[in-house]
Design an enzyme around this catalytic site. Structure first.
Site, PDB file in Angstrom:
ATOM      1  N   GLU A 185      62.043  30.589  11.442  1.00  0.00           N
ATOM      2  CA  GLU A 185      62.305  30.715  12.877  1.00  0.00           C
ATOM      3  C   GLU A 185      62.813  29.431  13.533  1.00  0.00           C
ATOM      4  O   GLU A 185      63.500  29.481  14.541  1.00  0.00           O
ATOM      5  CB  GLU A 185      61.022  31.150  13.595  1.00  0.00           C
ATOM      6  CG  GLU A 185      60.686  32.609  13.352  1.00  0.00           C
ATOM      7  CD  GLU A 185      59.390  33.017  14.016  1.00  0.00           C
ATOM      8  OE1 GLU A 185      58.520  32.139  14.194  1.00  0.00           O
ATOM      9  OE2 GLU A 185      59.251  34.199  14.352  1.00  0.00           O
TER      10      GLU A 185
ATOM     11  N   GLU B  29      42.144  24.248  37.458  1.00  0.00           N
ATOM     12  CA  GLU B  29      42.225  23.382  36.262  1.00  0.00           C
ATOM     13  C   GLU B  29      43.662  23.024  35.897  1.00  0.00           C
ATOM     14  O   GLU B  29      43.917  21.993  35.288  1.00  0.00           O
ATOM     15  CB  GLU B  29      41.537  24.040  35.056  1.00  0.00           C
ATOM     16  CG  GLU B  29      42.093  25.380  34.593  1.00  0.00           C
ATOM     17  CD  GLU B  29      41.482  26.571  35.327  1.00  0.00           C
ATOM     18  OE1 GLU B  29      40.848  26.361  36.371  1.00  0.00           O
ATOM     19  OE2 GLU B  29      41.665  27.704  34.852  1.00  0.00           O
TER      20      GLU B  29
ATOM     21  N   CYS C  47      38.820  32.733  38.694  1.00  0.00           N
ATOM     22  CA  CYS C  47      39.589  33.974  38.599  1.00  0.00           C
ATOM     23  C   CYS C  47      38.690  35.184  38.280  1.00  0.00           C
ATOM     24  O   CYS C  47      38.028  35.681  39.182  1.00  0.00           O
ATOM     25  CB  CYS C  47      40.724  33.811  37.592  1.00  0.00           C
ATOM     26  SG  CYS C  47      42.117  34.881  37.990  1.00  0.00           S
TER      27      CYS C  47
ATOM     28  N   ILE D 150      50.111  16.396  21.206  1.00  0.00           N
ATOM     29  CA  ILE D 150      49.382  15.232  21.730  1.00  0.00           C
ATOM     30  C   ILE D 150      50.131  13.952  21.352  1.00  0.00           C
ATOM     31  O   ILE D 150      50.226  13.013  22.146  1.00  0.00           O
ATOM     32  CB  ILE D 150      47.932  15.184  21.170  1.00  0.00           C
ATOM     33  CG1 ILE D 150      47.149  16.415  21.625  1.00  0.00           C
ATOM     34  CG2 ILE D 150      47.225  13.897  21.567  1.00  0.00           C
ATOM     35  CD1 ILE D 150      46.871  16.501  23.097  1.00  0.00           C
TER      36      ILE D 150
ATOM     37  N   GLN E 284      55.881  13.153   1.776  1.00  0.00           N
ATOM     38  CA  GLN E 284      57.174  12.962   1.094  1.00  0.00           C
ATOM     39  C   GLN E 284      57.950  14.281   1.033  1.00  0.00           C
ATOM     40  O   GLN E 284      59.148  14.318   1.290  1.00  0.00           O
ATOM     41  CB  GLN E 284      56.945  12.458  -0.333  1.00  0.00           C
ATOM     42  CG  GLN E 284      56.288  11.082  -0.422  1.00  0.00           C
ATOM     43  CD  GLN E 284      56.011  10.718  -1.880  1.00  0.00           C
ATOM     44  OE1 GLN E 284      56.781  11.054  -2.768  1.00  0.00           O
ATOM     45  NE2 GLN E 284      54.903  10.024  -2.111  1.00  0.00           N
TER      46      GLN E 284
ATOM     47  N   PHE F 136      35.409  34.454  39.575  1.00  0.00           N
ATOM     48  CA  PHE F 136      35.351  34.643  41.035  1.00  0.00           C
ATOM     49  C   PHE F 136      35.114  36.127  41.339  1.00  0.00           C
ATOM     50  O   PHE F 136      34.232  36.496  42.112  1.00  0.00           O
ATOM     51  CB  PHE F 136      36.677  34.165  41.632  1.00  0.00           C
ATOM     52  CG  PHE F 136      36.968  34.577  43.058  1.00  0.00           C
ATOM     53  CD1 PHE F 136      36.615  33.754  44.121  1.00  0.00           C
ATOM     54  CD2 PHE F 136      37.648  35.759  43.341  1.00  0.00           C
ATOM     55  CE1 PHE F 136      36.926  34.115  45.440  1.00  0.00           C
ATOM     56  CE2 PHE F 136      37.954  36.126  44.649  1.00  0.00           C
ATOM     57  CZ  PHE F 136      37.585  35.297  45.701  1.00  0.00           C
ATOM     58  N   GLN F 137      35.893  36.978  40.675  1.00  0.00           N
ATOM     59  CA  GLN F 137      35.777  38.421  40.920  1.00  0.00           C
ATOM     60  C   GLN F 137      34.392  38.933  40.529  1.00  0.00           C
ATOM     61  O   GLN F 137      33.790  39.746  41.239  1.00  0.00           O
ATOM     62  CB  GLN F 137      36.872  39.167  40.148  1.00  0.00           C
ATOM     63  CG  GLN F 137      38.285  38.804  40.622  1.00  0.00           C
ATOM     64  CD  GLN F 137      39.385  39.373  39.732  1.00  0.00           C
ATOM     65  OE1 GLN F 137      39.123  40.019  38.709  1.00  0.00           O
ATOM     66  NE2 GLN F 137      40.636  39.127  40.108  1.00  0.00           N
TER      67      GLN F 137
ATOM     68  N   PRO G 254      52.385  15.234   0.271  1.00  0.00           N
ATOM     69  CA  PRO G 254      52.826  16.257   1.237  1.00  0.00           C
ATOM     70  C   PRO G 254      53.803  15.686   2.269  1.00  0.00           C
ATOM     71  O   PRO G 254      54.772  16.361   2.645  1.00  0.00           O
ATOM     72  CB  PRO G 254      51.523  16.711   1.899  1.00  0.00           C
ATOM     73  CG  PRO G 254      50.448  16.385   0.898  1.00  0.00           C
ATOM     74  CD  PRO G 254      50.912  15.134   0.208  1.00  0.00           C
TER      75      PRO G 254
ATOM     76  N   HIS H 107      43.373  29.103  39.677  1.00  0.00           N
ATOM     77  CA  HIS H 107      42.957  28.278  38.534  1.00  0.00           C
ATOM     78  C   HIS H 107      43.176  26.794  38.859  1.00  0.00           C
ATOM     79  O   HIS H 107      44.238  26.254  38.530  1.00  0.00           O
ATOM     80  CB  HIS H 107      43.799  28.624  37.304  1.00  0.00           C
ATOM     81  CG  HIS H 107      43.574  30.003  36.774  1.00  0.00           C
ATOM     82  ND1 HIS H 107      42.710  30.260  35.741  1.00  0.00           N
ATOM     83  CD2 HIS H 107      44.080  31.203  37.147  1.00  0.00           C
ATOM     84  CE1 HIS H 107      42.704  31.569  35.488  1.00  0.00           C
ATOM     85  NE2 HIS H 107      43.533  32.153  36.327  1.00  0.00           N
TER      86      HIS H 107
HETATM   87  N1  GLN Z   1      41.779  40.186  35.019  1.00  0.00           N
HETATM   88  C1  GLN Z   1      41.689  39.666  36.338  1.00  0.00           C
HETATM   89  C2  GLN Z   1      42.926  39.965  37.183  1.00  0.00           C
HETATM   90  O1  GLN Z   1      43.951  40.324  36.661  1.00  0.00           O
HETATM   91  C3  GLN Z   1      41.436  38.167  36.298  1.00  0.00           C
HETATM   92  C4  GLN Z   1      42.586  37.406  35.757  1.00  0.00           C
HETATM   93  C5  GLN Z   1      42.218  36.017  35.320  1.00  0.00           C
HETATM   94  O2  GLN Z   1      41.045  35.702  35.174  1.00  0.00           O
HETATM   95  N2  GLN Z   1      43.198  35.192  35.068  1.00  0.00           N
HETATM   96  O3  GLN Z   1      42.914  39.853  38.382  1.00  0.00           O
END
Ligand code: GLN
Length: 527
Positions: free
Chosen positions: A154, A500, A376, A18, A196, A379-380, A194, A498
Site C-alpha cells: 500500500e 483533550e 462526551c 513520536i 540493514q 457527559f451524556q 533487521p 472533547h
Molecule cells: N455516542 C455518543 C454520540 O454520538 C457519544 C459520542 C462520543 O462520546 N464521542 O453522541
C-alpha cells in the site's frame, strides 16, 4: 519549503510518529516554523469510521477532520493546529484522481499510478505545506511521515512520490529519516541485521536515508553504530540511537543528546541557532504529588484514549502531580476498585457495551463525592444517571441505546443522516460559559471554542426538569447543552465536547486542570 520525510522499517509501532514530532520540536526550539503531514496508506478516506481498538483513537481537528492519532502528537509537540489535508490516505488520493478522470481532466491519457497518482500525492503535499499558517507564520519545514513499513504494497506509490520529490527538489531541500528497530536476541545482544535489511528495501526503491534512527531498549553501543553506518551507507554521526524514554515528551531531549539537530540542519542547509529550552523545562518539571485516576472503558487498549491520557499528563505536570491511570473494565469492575481512586473519568464512546458500568461509576462518584470528569458519552451518561437516581426516571437512557425515557436524544440535523463517514457534529463549536460557575472559574472567560464529535445531545424536553433538580448546565451552544456541573460536589464536571484535543504540554486543558487539581485535593483529604 524544506521537507523531512520519515519512513519506518522492520515493524510498525516503533514510535515513528513520536520521532518525527520530536524532530519537529527540536527545530521549533530553534525558532523554525514547522508543520507536519501524516500519510496513512489505507483505503479509508479518513479514520472516522475505523475501530479505535484496531487503529487507536480517532483524533479530531478543529476543522472537524477525523484523523490518525499521530496528528494529535504533532499538534501537541509542535503546538500548532492542523487541518484535514494534513492527513493523506490512499482513499483520498484515489478519490481525487478518479473524480478528475470523470471530469475529463486527463482527456486522452491512460490514467496510471505513475504519473497521475504520484503527481496527485506530490501536489497535495506541496499545497498543504504551503497553505499552512500558525499565528500568521508560514511553515519553513514540513515533516512528512509515511505510515506503515517500507515494503508494504500500500505504501509503494507514496514512497515513489517521495523518491520523485527528492530528485526534483534541490538536494538541500529534503532529508530522509528512516526509523528502525535494533532488537536484542535471546542472549541479550543487540542485532543490526533487521535494520540493514530494511535500509536495503528502501534503497531498492531508490531512496537513500540521510539519517537512521534506531529504536532499542538501551543506548546503542559504538560497534553497533559502526556496523549500521558501514552497511547502510550513512555517516556514523547520522546513526541516531533512540532508546526507550520514560515519557514521550522527553524524546526530543534524548535525540538532542545524540546530536540529531546538527545532522538535520546540515542536511537541509539550515542555520544553527540558539536553543530555547523552555519546553524542555516544562516537560521535565518535578512531581511532588501523585493522584490515581480511574478511566472506565470497554476497551483494554490505552491508545484508544491517547489524547485523554496526554491531557491528564499535561494537567499533572502543571500541578506537580504525577497522574497514575487505572484502566477499569466497564463490564467487570466493582465498587472496591472505585474506592481506591482519587478521581473517576468516564470517556467518550459509541455503542451500548459497558454503558451500565459507566453509569454505576458516575453514580458512585456523585454519591461518594469523588472528583468526576465526563467526556462526551461520559457527559451524556451523567445526565442519564441523574435522571434515573435524582429525577426518578428508572428507565432513563440515550436514544442511541434503545427505548425508555430518552433524556439524551439524536441531534435534529442528524435524523436524516445516512452515510456514517464524516457526518457527525464535528470539530470546533463555540460554547457560551455562564459566569459564577466552575466552568467559568476554569476557563476564565465566557466565550470558548472546543472540538466535538457526537450525534446525540441532552433532550431539550428534559432540560428544565433536570435544572430544577439541581444539575447546572454551565456551558451552552444555543439550546444545546455543552457543560454540566453539580454545585456542592467537590468536582462533578462533564462536557459534551472533547477538551483533550486542545490540550498541550505547555497549555493544559482547563477541565483537565480542574479535575486533576480536585483529585489531588481529594487525596490530601483522604490521607
Ligand atoms: N455516542 C455518543 C454520540 O454520538 C457519544 C459520542 C462520543 O462520546 N464521542 O453522541
Amino acid at each position: 519549503m524544506k521537507y523531512i520525510f520519515v519512513t519506518g522499517g522492520v515493524m510498525s509501532g516503533l514510535g515513528k510518529g513520536i520521532t518525527a514530532a520530536s524532530i519537529g520540536r527540536i527545530l521549533k526550539n530553534r525558532g523554525y516554523q514547522v508543520t507536519a503531514i501524516k500519510i496513512d496508506p489505507y483505503l479509508n478516506i479518513d479514520a472516522g469510521t475505523m475501530n479505535p481498538a484496531q487503529h487507536g483513537e480517532v483524533f479530531v481537528l478543529s476543522d472537524g477532520g477525523e484523523v490518525d492519532l499521530d496528528l494529535g502528537n504533532y499538534e501537541r509537540f509542535l503546538d500548532i493546529e492542523l487541518t484535514r489535508p494534513h492527513n493523506i490516505t490512499t482513499g483520498k488520493i484515489y478519490k481525487t484522481v478518479i473524480e478528475k478522470e470523470r471530469h475529463g481532466d486527463f482527456l486522452g491519457s491512460t490514467v496510471q499510478i505513475i504519473p497521475h497518482i504520484t503527481d496527485e500525492i506530490k501536489g497535495h503535499i506541496a499545497k498543504t505545506a504551503e497553505a499552512f499558517e500558525n499565528h500568521g507564520h508560514k511553515a519553513e519545514v514540513c515533516l512528512v511521515e509515511v505510515g506503515g513499513t517500507v515494503g508494504d504494497i500500500e505504501s509503494m506509490p507514496f514512497l515513489e512520490a517521495v523518491r520523485q520529490m527528492r530528485g526534483e527538489l534541490p538536494a538541500q531541500d529534503t532529508a530522509l529519516v528512516h526509523v528502525t528497530l535494533v532488537p536484542a536476541d535471546t542472549m541479550g545482544d543487540l542485532k543490526t541485521k533487521p535494520t540493514q535489511h530494511s535500509v536495503k528495501a528502501l534503497r531498492e526503491l531508490g531512496l537513500r536515508p540521510d539519517i537512521i534512527v534506531c529504536r532499542s531498549d538501551r543506548v546503542l553501543p559504538g560497534h553497533s553504530r559502526r556496523k549500521i553506518s558501514d552497511f547502510c551507507d550513512v555517516p556514523i554521526s547520522a546513526v541516531i540511537s533512540a532508546a526507550d524514554a520514560p515519557d514521550i515528551y522527553q524524546v526530543p531531549m534524548e535525540l538532542e543528546k545524540e546530536g540529531i539537530a546538527n545532522v538535520i540542519l546540515d542536511t537541509l542547509g539550515l542555520e544553527k541557532r540558539g536553543v530555547d529550552s523552555e519546553w524542555y523545562h516544562t516537560v521535565t518539571a518535578e512531581y511532588t504529588n501523585r493522584a490515581t485516576i480511574g478511566i472506565v472503558t470497554k476497551y483494554g487498549i490505552e491508545d484508544v484514549y491517547l489524547s485523554i491520557k496526554e491531557a491528564l499528563k499535561h494537567a499533572g505536570r502543571a500541578l506537580s502531580t504525577e497522574v497514575r491511570i487505572r484502566w477499569l473494565d466497564a463490564e467487570t469492575f466493582d465498587d472496591h476498585d472505585l474506592a481506591e481512586l482519587d478521581g473517576i473519568l468516564v470517556p467518550g464512546g459509541f455503542g451500548s457495551r459497558g454503558v451500565p458500568g459507566k453509569i454505576r461509576a458516575i453514580q458512585y462518584a456523585r454519591e461518594n463525592r469523588i472528583p468526576f470528569l465526563g467526556i462526551c458519552l461520559g457527559f451524556q451518561m451523567a445526565v442519564v444517571e441523574f435522571a434515573r437516581d435524582v429525577l426518578g426516571y428508572k428507565d432513563a437512557i440515550s436514544e442511541e441505546f434503545g427505548p425508555g425515557t430518552q433524556v439524551i436524544a439524536i441531534l435534529p440535523e442528524q435524523e436524516e443522516v445516512k452515510d456514517l463517514g464524516g457526518t457527525m457534529r464535528l470539530g470546533d463549536c463555540q460554547v457560551d460559559v455562564a459566569t459564577g460557575t466552575t466552568a467559568w472559574d476554569l476557563y476564565g472567560k465566557t466565550g470558548i471554542v472546543e472540538r466535538h464529535r457526537h450525534r446525540y445531545e441532552v433532550n431539550p424536553e428534559y432540560i428544565e426538569e433536570i435544572k430544577t433538580a439541581g444539575l447546572v448546565f454551565s456551558g451552552k451552544n444555543g439550546n444545546r447543552m455543552e457543560i454540566l456541573e453539580l454545585p456542592g460536589h467537590p468536582f462533578f464536571f462533564a462536557t459534551q465536547f472533547h477538551p483533550e484535543f486542545r490540550s498541550r504540554p505547555t497549555r493544559p486543558s482547563p477541565p483537565y486542570l480542574g479535575f486533576v487539581n480536585a483529585c489531588r485535593e481529594n487525596k490530601e483529604i483522604k490521607q
